[in-house]
Each structure stands twice: as structure tokens, then as C-alpha cells.
Design a protein around this motif. Structure first.
Motif, PDB file in Angstrom:
ATOM      1  N   TYR A  36      30.259  39.909  36.506  1.00 25.60           N
ATOM      2  CA  TYR A  36      31.194  40.827  35.857  1.00 25.60           C
ATOM      3  C   TYR A  36      31.141  40.675  34.345  1.00 25.60           C
ATOM      4  CZ  TYR A  36      33.536  42.019  40.221  1.00 25.60           C
ATOM      5  OH  TYR A  36      33.819  42.480  41.480  1.00 25.60           O
ATOM      6  N   ASN A  37      31.358  41.771  33.651  1.00 26.65           N
ATOM      7  CA  ASN A  37      31.585  41.763  32.218  1.00 26.65           C
ATOM      8  C   ASN A  37      33.095  41.594  32.028  1.00 26.65           C
ATOM      9  OD1 ASN A  37      31.623  42.167  29.438  1.00 26.65           O
ATOM     10  ND2 ASN A  37      31.568  44.394  29.635  1.00 26.65           N
ATOM     11  N   LEU A  38      33.526  40.400  31.637  1.00 28.42           N
ATOM     12  CA  LEU A  38      34.948  40.128  31.432  1.00 28.42           C
ATOM     13  C   LEU A  38      35.340  40.666  30.064  1.00 28.42           C
ATOM     14  CD1 LEU A  38      37.455  38.679  32.683  1.00 28.42           C
ATOM     15  CD2 LEU A  38      36.802  36.712  31.282  1.00 28.42           C
ATOM     16  N   THR A  39      36.124  41.731  30.051  1.00 29.99           N
ATOM     17  CA  THR A  39      36.459  42.389  28.786  1.00 29.99           C
ATOM     18  C   THR A  39      37.606  41.710  28.056  1.00 29.99           C
ATOM     19  OG1 THR A  39      37.906  43.977  29.897  1.00 29.99           O
ATOM     20  CG2 THR A  39      35.612  44.630  29.557  1.00 29.99           C
ATOM     21  N   LYS A  40      38.532  41.113  28.798  1.00 29.19           N
ATOM     22  CA  LYS A  40      39.662  40.412  28.191  1.00 29.19           C
ATOM     23  C   LYS A  40      40.376  39.601  29.247  1.00 29.19           C
ATOM     24  CE  LYS A  40      41.811  44.492  27.514  1.00 29.19           C
ATOM     25  NZ  LYS A  40      42.732  45.436  26.938  1.00 29.19           N
ATOM     26  N   THR A  41      41.164  38.641  28.783  1.00 25.24           N
ATOM     27  CA  THR A  41      42.056  37.902  29.669  1.00 25.24           C
ATOM     28  C   THR A  41      43.465  38.089  29.148  1.00 25.24           C
ATOM     29  OG1 THR A  41      40.387  36.269  30.279  1.00 25.24           O
ATOM     30  CG2 THR A  41      42.679  35.628  30.577  1.00 25.24           C
TER      31      THR A  41
END
Length: 112
Positions: A36-41
Motif C-alpha cells: 500500500y501507498n500510505l498517504t497519512k496516519t
């Protein structure tokens, strides 16, 4: 059509406590392992007004395929059905990671 699926990380700072930094690291690591491309947390506190509604809005805005969280305790023990309708929910713990599948595709994948 996106080649790499998108994810948002989610945690409750009051649940993570002093482990928040570790939980964020675990979310990033699992996102990478799963492709996955983790865009933000996103980290909400126990005082955040309607955190699930806010998370759903963020997931829709990001066209997220998944929300990755340290565990279901960050949702008070149960995955909210309204979130499940928007994105798959993946938990870091218990190991191996658990995926709670989306009950219907979101708008970003339905038109592909």
C-alpha cells in the motif's frame, strides 16, 4: 486506474499511549509489506468528536482502499460498519495482520 493501492493509517492516541510512535511505525511497516501507498496516519484522541465520521471523510477524500490500524481496540473493539462500507480495515495485531473486507467497492474502484 491506480497501480498501487492507497491506505490511511489510523490510531487513537489515548489507546496507544506511550506506544504511539511504535504503533505508527508498525502501521507504516505493514502498509509497505502489503504493497500500500500510505498517504497519512491520523491520530485522534479520546476527546475527538465523532472520530469515525472524520476518518470516513478522510478515507473518501484520499480514495483510500484500506485503513490500517494497530488493532480493533482503536475502534472500541468493533470495526464500524459505516467504515467497512468505504475501505477495508487492516489490523497490525493480532499477528498475522487481520483484514476486515469492504462490504462494497468505494467510488474510486467502482468506476475503474
Amino acid at each position: 486506474m491506480r497501480l498501487i493501492p492507497t491506505a490511511i493509517g489510523y490510531l487513537r492516541s489515548d489507546v496507544s499511549g506511550i506506544r504511539q510512535s511504535w504503533d505508527e511505525t508498525q502501521i507504516r511497516s505493514l502498509a509497505g509489506r502489503l504493497g500500500y501507498n500510505l498517504t497519512k496516519t491520523v491520530a485522534f484522541s479520546g476527546r475527538t468528536c465523532d472520530p469515525v465520521a472524520r476518518l470516513i471523510t478522510m478515507a473518501r477524500d484520499a480514495h483510500a482502499d484500506a485503513v490500517i490500524t494497530p488493532g480493533i481496540t482503536h475502534f472500541d473493539g468493533a470495526i464500524p460498519a459505516e467504515l467497512d462500507a468505504v475501505a477495508a480495515v487492516i489490523t497490525v495485531a493480532p499477528k498475522p495482520a487481520s483484514t476486515f473486507g469492504r462490504s462494497r467497492p468505494n467510488e474510486s474502484t467502482a468506476s475503474s
